[in-house]
Design a protein around this motif. Structure first.
Motif, mmCIF file in Angstrom:
data_model
loop_
_atom_site.group_PDB
_atom_site.id
_atom_site.type_symbol
_atom_site.label_atom_id
_atom_site.label_comp_id
_atom_site.label_asym_id
_atom_site.label_seq_id
_atom_site.Cartn_x
_atom_site.Cartn_y
_atom_site.Cartn_z
ATOM 1 N N SER A 1 -9.496 8.161 -1.198
ATOM 2 C CA SER A 1 -8.046 8.346 -1.170
ATOM 3 C C SER A 1 -7.443 8.550 -2.549
ATOM 4 O O SER A 1 -6.463 9.286 -2.695
ATOM 5 C CB SER A 1 -7.373 7.135 -0.502
ATOM 6 N N TYR B 1 -6.766 2.789 1.590
ATOM 7 C CA TYR B 1 -5.695 3.771 1.787
ATOM 8 C C TYR B 1 -5.025 4.123 0.460
ATOM 9 O O TYR B 1 -3.860 4.540 0.436
ATOM 10 C CB TYR B 1 -4.635 3.302 2.789
ATOM 11 N N GLY B 2 -5.719 3.965 -0.641
ATOM 12 C CA GLY B 2 -5.162 4.315 -1.943
ATOM 13 C C GLY B 2 -5.646 3.352 -3.008
ATOM 14 O O GLY B 2 -6.717 2.767 -2.901
ATOM 15 N N ASP C 1 -16.016 9.086 3.729
ATOM 16 C CA ASP C 1 -14.695 9.269 4.326
ATOM 17 C C ASP C 1 -14.704 8.745 5.763
ATOM 18 O O ASP C 1 -15.347 9.317 6.641
ATOM 19 C CB ASP C 1 -14.308 10.751 4.301
#
Length: 329
Positions: free
Chosen positions: A240, A215-216, A264
Protein backbone atom coordinates in the motif's frame (compact mmCIF):
# COMPACT_ATOMS: atom_id res chain seq x y z
CA UNK A 1 21.64 -12.98 7.41
CA UNK A 2 18.02 -12.21 8.21
CA UNK A 3 15.93 -15.30 8.92
CA UNK A 4 12.81 -15.34 6.76
CA UNK A 5 9.53 -16.66 8.14
CA UNK A 6 6.71 -17.31 5.67
CA UNK A 7 3.25 -16.79 7.12
CA UNK A 8 -0.09 -15.06 6.58
CA UNK A 9 -2.39 -12.53 8.19
CA UNK A 10 -5.20 -15.10 8.52
CA UNK A 11 -8.89 -14.38 7.77
CA UNK A 12 -8.87 -16.71 4.80
CA UNK A 13 -11.53 -17.05 2.12
CA UNK A 14 -13.87 -19.97 2.70
CA UNK A 15 -13.19 -22.93 0.41
CA UNK A 16 -15.59 -22.87 -2.53
CA UNK A 17 -17.53 -25.94 -1.37
CA UNK A 18 -18.00 -24.42 2.10
CA UNK A 19 -19.51 -21.21 0.77
CA UNK A 20 -22.46 -23.01 -0.77
CA UNK A 21 -22.91 -25.62 1.94
CA UNK A 22 -22.79 -23.11 4.79
CA UNK A 23 -25.12 -20.76 2.93
CA UNK A 24 -27.64 -23.59 2.62
CA UNK A 25 -27.27 -24.51 6.30
CA UNK A 26 -27.55 -20.97 7.56
CA UNK A 27 -30.32 -19.90 5.25
CA UNK A 28 -31.73 -16.62 6.43
CA UNK A 29 -30.65 -17.11 10.06
CA UNK A 30 -27.11 -15.77 9.74
CA UNK A 31 -27.45 -13.27 12.60
CA UNK A 32 -28.33 -16.10 15.00
CA UNK A 33 -25.73 -18.52 13.73
CA UNK A 34 -22.60 -16.40 14.16
CA UNK A 35 -23.24 -15.95 17.87
CA UNK A 36 -20.89 -18.78 18.78
CA UNK A 37 -23.77 -21.23 19.26
CA UNK A 38 -23.86 -22.70 15.78
CA UNK A 39 -25.86 -25.92 15.25
CA UNK A 40 -23.81 -29.12 14.98
CA UNK A 41 -24.15 -29.26 11.19
CA UNK A 42 -22.62 -25.79 10.86
CA UNK A 43 -19.85 -26.59 13.34
CA UNK A 44 -19.03 -29.72 11.36
CA UNK A 45 -18.65 -27.77 8.13
CA UNK A 46 -16.40 -25.17 9.75
CA UNK A 47 -14.28 -27.94 11.28
CA UNK A 48 -13.90 -29.56 7.87
CA UNK A 49 -12.99 -26.25 6.24
CA UNK A 50 -10.50 -25.42 9.01
CA UNK A 51 -8.76 -28.77 8.63
CA UNK A 52 -8.55 -28.18 4.88
CA UNK A 53 -6.91 -24.74 5.14
CA UNK A 54 -4.48 -25.97 7.81
CA UNK A 55 -3.45 -28.86 5.56
CA UNK A 56 -3.11 -26.48 2.63
CA UNK A 57 -0.77 -24.15 4.55
CA UNK A 58 1.37 -27.09 5.62
CA UNK A 59 1.49 -28.39 2.05
CA UNK A 60 2.62 -24.95 0.88
CA UNK A 61 5.47 -25.07 3.40
CA UNK A 62 4.53 -22.06 5.51
CA UNK A 63 6.62 -21.62 8.65
CA UNK A 64 3.70 -20.39 10.78
CA UNK A 65 0.19 -21.83 10.45
CA UNK A 66 -3.03 -19.99 11.32
CA UNK A 67 -6.42 -21.59 11.92
CA UNK A 68 -7.90 -19.46 9.14
CA UNK A 69 -10.55 -17.44 11.00
CA UNK A 70 -13.18 -18.83 8.63
CA UNK A 71 -15.96 -18.16 11.17
CA UNK A 72 -15.14 -14.46 11.34
CA UNK A 73 -18.10 -13.21 9.30
CA UNK A 74 -17.71 -9.84 11.04
CA UNK A 75 -14.01 -9.74 10.15
CA UNK A 76 -11.85 -8.17 12.91
CA UNK A 77 -14.97 -7.28 14.90
CA UNK A 78 -15.68 -11.01 15.38
CA UNK A 79 -14.43 -11.39 18.98
CA UNK A 80 -16.96 -8.80 20.15
CA UNK A 81 -19.74 -10.03 17.86
CA UNK A 82 -19.84 -13.35 19.77
CA UNK A 83 -19.50 -11.84 23.25
CA UNK A 84 -22.11 -11.33 25.95
CA UNK A 85 -23.43 -7.80 26.50
CA UNK A 86 -22.78 -6.91 22.86
CA UNK A 87 -25.58 -6.21 20.39
CA UNK A 88 -24.78 -6.65 16.71
CA UNK A 89 -26.69 -3.91 14.96
CA UNK A 90 -26.63 -2.35 11.49
CA UNK A 91 -24.34 -3.29 8.61
CA UNK A 92 -21.39 -0.88 8.31
CA UNK A 93 -18.56 -0.58 5.81
CA UNK A 94 -15.31 -2.33 6.65
CA UNK A 95 -12.72 0.40 6.13
CA UNK A 96 -12.62 1.88 2.64
CA UNK A 97 -13.60 -1.18 0.63
CA UNK A 98 -16.67 -3.07 -0.53
CA UNK A 99 -16.90 -5.35 2.50
CA UNK A 100 -19.17 -4.95 5.49
CA UNK A 101 -19.65 -6.20 9.04
CA UNK A 102 -22.30 -5.93 11.72
CA UNK A 103 -21.62 -3.10 14.16
CA UNK A 104 -20.93 -4.49 17.64
CA UNK A 105 -22.46 -2.21 20.29
CA UNK A 106 -21.16 -2.84 23.81
CA UNK A 107 -24.05 -2.50 26.26
CA UNK A 108 -22.58 -3.99 29.45
CA UNK A 109 -19.48 -5.42 31.08
CA UNK A 110 -17.31 -7.51 28.76
CA UNK A 111 -16.02 -10.95 29.68
CA UNK A 112 -13.71 -13.22 27.64
CA UNK A 113 -15.60 -15.89 25.71
CA UNK A 114 -12.92 -18.47 24.93
CA UNK A 115 -14.19 -18.47 21.34
CA UNK A 116 -10.79 -17.74 19.78
CA UNK A 117 -9.03 -20.29 21.98
CA UNK A 118 -11.56 -22.98 21.01
CA UNK A 119 -10.87 -22.38 17.31
CA UNK A 120 -7.12 -22.60 17.90
CA UNK A 121 -7.52 -25.86 19.81
CA UNK A 122 -9.69 -27.27 17.03
CA UNK A 123 -6.99 -26.53 14.44
CA UNK A 124 -4.70 -29.16 16.01
CA UNK A 125 -1.53 -27.35 14.90
CA UNK A 126 1.68 -28.05 16.87
CA UNK A 127 2.51 -25.22 19.23
CA UNK A 128 5.85 -24.52 17.57
CA UNK A 129 4.04 -23.85 14.27
CA UNK A 130 0.83 -22.20 15.45
CA UNK A 131 0.26 -18.49 14.84
CA UNK A 132 -2.63 -17.01 16.80
CA UNK A 133 -4.37 -14.02 15.20
CA UNK A 134 -6.23 -11.32 17.14
CA UNK A 135 -7.48 -7.82 16.36
CA UNK A 136 -5.48 -5.17 18.13
CA UNK A 137 -7.17 -3.34 21.01
CA UNK A 138 -7.19 0.00 19.22
CA UNK A 139 -8.70 -1.55 16.09
CA UNK A 140 -11.35 -3.52 17.97
CA UNK A 141 -12.37 -0.42 19.90
CA UNK A 142 -12.49 1.58 16.66
CA UNK A 143 -14.74 -0.97 14.92
CA UNK A 144 -17.14 -1.09 17.87
CA UNK A 145 -19.56 1.36 19.48
CA UNK A 146 -19.55 1.93 23.23
CA UNK A 147 -22.84 2.34 25.07
CA UNK A 148 -21.46 1.43 28.48
CA UNK A 149 -17.87 2.28 29.44
CA UNK A 150 -17.24 5.87 28.40
CA UNK A 151 -13.62 7.03 28.69
CA UNK A 152 -12.52 3.59 29.86
CA UNK A 153 -13.62 1.83 26.67
CA UNK A 154 -10.13 1.15 25.28
CA UNK A 155 -9.06 -0.24 28.67
CA UNK A 156 -12.11 -2.50 28.72
CA UNK A 157 -11.43 -3.79 25.20
CA UNK A 158 -7.81 -4.38 26.18
CA UNK A 159 -8.76 -6.42 29.25
CA UNK A 160 -11.24 -8.38 27.14
CA UNK A 161 -8.50 -9.30 24.64
CA UNK A 162 -6.02 -10.08 27.41
CA UNK A 163 -8.54 -12.54 28.83
CA UNK A 164 -8.97 -14.16 25.41
CA UNK A 165 -5.23 -14.48 24.79
CA UNK A 166 -4.60 -15.96 28.23
CA UNK A 167 -6.77 -18.93 27.23
CA UNK A 168 -4.85 -19.72 24.04
CA UNK A 169 -3.10 -23.06 23.65
CA UNK A 170 0.67 -23.05 23.13
CA UNK A 171 1.54 -20.94 20.09
CA UNK A 172 4.74 -19.75 18.46
CA UNK A 173 3.54 -16.34 17.31
CA UNK A 174 0.87 -13.88 18.38
CA UNK A 175 -0.12 -11.74 15.40
CA UNK A 176 -1.95 -8.56 16.40
CA UNK A 177 -3.71 -6.87 13.47
CA UNK A 178 -4.01 -3.09 13.85
CA UNK A 179 -5.29 -1.52 10.59
CA UNK A 180 -7.13 1.24 12.46
CA UNK A 181 -3.81 2.72 13.56
CA UNK A 182 -3.43 3.63 9.87
CA UNK A 183 -7.05 4.18 8.81
CA UNK A 184 -8.19 6.12 11.90
CA UNK A 185 -4.94 7.47 13.40
CA UNK A 186 -5.08 8.12 17.14
CA UNK A 187 -4.94 11.72 18.30
CA UNK A 188 -2.31 13.18 20.62
CA UNK A 189 -2.35 11.28 23.89
CA UNK A 190 -4.49 8.53 22.40
CA UNK A 191 -1.49 7.21 20.46
CA UNK A 192 0.37 6.60 23.70
CA UNK A 193 -2.66 4.85 25.22
CA UNK A 194 -2.96 2.67 22.12
CA UNK A 195 0.67 1.62 22.48
CA UNK A 196 0.15 0.80 26.15
CA UNK A 197 -2.93 -1.26 25.27
CA UNK A 198 -0.99 -3.25 22.67
CA UNK A 199 1.76 -3.83 25.22
CA UNK A 200 -0.76 -5.35 27.63
CA UNK A 201 -2.26 -7.65 24.99
CA UNK A 202 1.08 -9.03 23.78
CA UNK A 203 2.16 -9.38 27.39
CA UNK A 204 -0.64 -11.91 27.92
CA UNK A 205 1.22 -14.37 25.68
CA UNK A 206 4.63 -15.98 26.01
CA UNK A 207 4.88 -16.25 22.23
CA UNK A 208 6.82 -14.04 19.85
CA UNK A 209 4.64 -11.02 19.15
CA UNK A 210 4.04 -9.28 15.82
CA UNK A 211 1.96 -6.11 15.59
CA UNK A 212 0.87 -5.47 12.04
CA UNK A 213 -0.78 -2.19 10.97
CA UNK A 214 -1.90 -2.14 7.33
CA UNK A 215 -3.79 -0.33 4.55
CA UNK A 216 -0.94 2.18 4.42
CA UNK A 217 1.76 3.58 6.70
CA UNK A 218 1.63 4.81 10.28
CA UNK A 219 1.99 8.49 11.05
CA UNK A 220 5.42 9.35 12.41
CA UNK A 221 4.17 9.90 15.95
CA UNK A 222 2.04 6.75 16.04
CA UNK A 223 4.98 4.73 14.74
CA UNK A 224 7.27 6.18 17.39
CA UNK A 225 4.80 5.36 20.18
CA UNK A 226 4.25 1.83 18.86
CA UNK A 227 7.97 1.19 19.21
CA UNK A 228 7.58 1.90 22.93
CA UNK A 229 5.49 -1.26 23.31
CA UNK A 230 7.29 -4.47 24.23
CA UNK A 231 6.72 -6.00 20.81
CA UNK A 232 9.10 -8.41 19.07
CA UNK A 233 8.23 -7.31 15.53
CA UNK A 234 6.38 -4.38 13.97
CA UNK A 235 4.88 -4.85 10.52
CA UNK A 236 4.90 -2.68 7.40
CA UNK A 237 2.45 -2.81 4.49
CA UNK A 238 4.83 -2.25 1.59
CA UNK A 239 2.16 -2.97 -1.02
CA UNK A 240 0.00 0.00 0.00
CA UNK A 241 2.78 2.47 0.79
CA UNK A 242 6.44 1.55 0.41
CA UNK A 243 7.86 5.07 0.60
CA UNK A 244 6.39 6.18 3.95
CA UNK A 245 7.00 2.78 5.55
CA UNK A 246 10.62 2.87 4.47
CA UNK A 247 10.88 6.43 5.79
CA UNK A 248 9.52 5.38 9.20
CA UNK A 249 12.10 2.60 9.51
CA UNK A 250 15.02 4.80 8.47
CA UNK A 251 13.97 7.87 10.42
CA UNK A 252 12.80 6.30 13.67
CA UNK A 253 14.24 2.79 13.65
CA UNK A 254 12.17 -0.32 14.27
CA UNK A 255 12.12 -3.57 16.21
CA UNK A 256 14.88 -6.17 15.92
CA UNK A 257 12.51 -8.29 13.84
CA UNK A 258 9.93 -7.03 11.34
CA UNK A 259 6.92 -8.18 9.36
CA UNK A 260 6.96 -7.30 5.67
CA UNK A 261 3.67 -7.15 3.78
CA UNK A 262 4.82 -7.99 0.25
CA UNK A 263 2.03 -10.24 -1.07
CA UNK A 264 -1.03 -8.31 -2.26
CA UNK A 265 -3.94 -9.63 -0.21
CA UNK A 266 -6.56 -7.95 -2.40
CA UNK A 267 -5.20 -8.49 -5.91
CA UNK A 268 -5.49 -11.73 -7.86
CA UNK A 269 -2.06 -11.38 -9.50
CA UNK A 270 0.22 -14.02 -7.99
CA UNK A 271 3.72 -12.96 -6.92
CA UNK A 272 6.56 -15.33 -7.79
CA UNK A 273 9.04 -16.39 -5.08
CA UNK A 274 11.92 -14.62 -6.85
CA UNK A 275 9.98 -11.37 -6.75
CA UNK A 276 9.35 -11.76 -3.04
CA UNK A 277 13.06 -12.42 -2.43
CA UNK A 278 13.93 -9.30 -4.41
CA UNK A 279 11.52 -7.24 -2.33
CA UNK A 280 13.05 -8.48 0.91
CA UNK A 281 16.52 -7.67 -0.45
CA UNK A 282 15.26 -4.22 -1.44
CA UNK A 283 14.26 -3.52 2.17
CA UNK A 284 17.67 -4.71 3.40
CA UNK A 285 19.47 -2.53 0.87
CA UNK A 286 17.38 0.55 1.64
CA UNK A 287 17.55 0.39 5.43
CA UNK A 288 21.33 0.69 5.94
CA UNK A 289 21.12 1.37 9.67
CA UNK A 290 18.88 -1.61 10.42
CA UNK A 291 19.84 -5.25 10.84
CA UNK A 292 16.86 -7.56 11.21
CA UNK A 293 17.08 -10.79 13.17
CA UNK A 294 13.93 -12.14 11.55
CA UNK A 295 11.53 -11.01 8.85
CA UNK A 296 8.01 -12.38 8.71
CA UNK A 297 6.90 -12.23 5.07
CA UNK A 298 3.13 -12.17 4.66
CA UNK A 299 0.22 -10.68 2.70
CA UNK A 300 -0.27 -6.97 3.18
CA UNK A 301 -3.92 -7.38 4.27
CA UNK A 302 -6.34 -10.11 5.23
CA UNK A 303 -6.88 -12.57 2.36
CA UNK A 304 -10.63 -13.23 2.47
CA UNK A 305 -10.96 -10.94 -0.56
CA UNK A 306 -9.32 -13.49 -2.88
CA UNK A 307 -10.73 -16.35 -4.97
CA UNK A 308 -9.69 -19.69 -3.52
CA UNK A 309 -7.44 -20.67 -6.44
CA UNK A 310 -5.44 -17.42 -6.35
CA UNK A 311 -5.29 -17.47 -2.57
CA UNK A 312 -3.75 -20.93 -2.63
CA UNK A 313 -1.26 -19.89 -5.31
CA UNK A 314 -0.12 -17.07 -3.06
CA UNK A 315 0.33 -19.55 -0.19
CA UNK A 316 2.59 -21.59 -2.46
CA UNK A 317 4.63 -18.51 -3.37
CA UNK A 318 5.12 -17.63 0.29
CA UNK A 319 6.07 -21.20 1.18
CA UNK A 320 8.61 -21.36 -1.64
CA UNK A 321 10.24 -18.19 -0.33
CA UNK A 322 11.77 -19.96 2.66
CA UNK A 323 12.40 -23.40 1.14
CA UNK A 324 16.05 -23.32 0.14
CA UNK A 325 15.65 -26.37 -2.07
CA UNK A 326 12.96 -24.62 -4.12
CA UNK A 327 14.02 -23.85 -7.68
CA UNK A 328 13.55 -20.15 -8.27
CA UNK A 329 11.04 -19.19 -10.90
Amino acid sequence: MTELVATTTGLFPLPDWAKSELADLKGHQKDDLVSGDEPPAVVEQYDRARAEVVDRQQAAGLDRIVEGQLRWDDVLAHPLAVAENVETQGIVRYYDNNNFYREPVVTGDLSPTGDLAADLEAAEVPGDQLQAVVPGPYTLADLATDDHYGEGFLDAITEFLVGEVEQFPDHATLLVLEPSLVEEPPEDGEDERASEAIDRVVGASDAESVVYPFYGALSEKTHAHLLDADVDAVGYDFVSDHEDNLYNINEYGTTDSVALGFVDGQNTSVEQPDLLRQRVEWVDENTPAATFDRAFVLPNTETFYLPTERFEAKLDALGALTRTEEVTQ
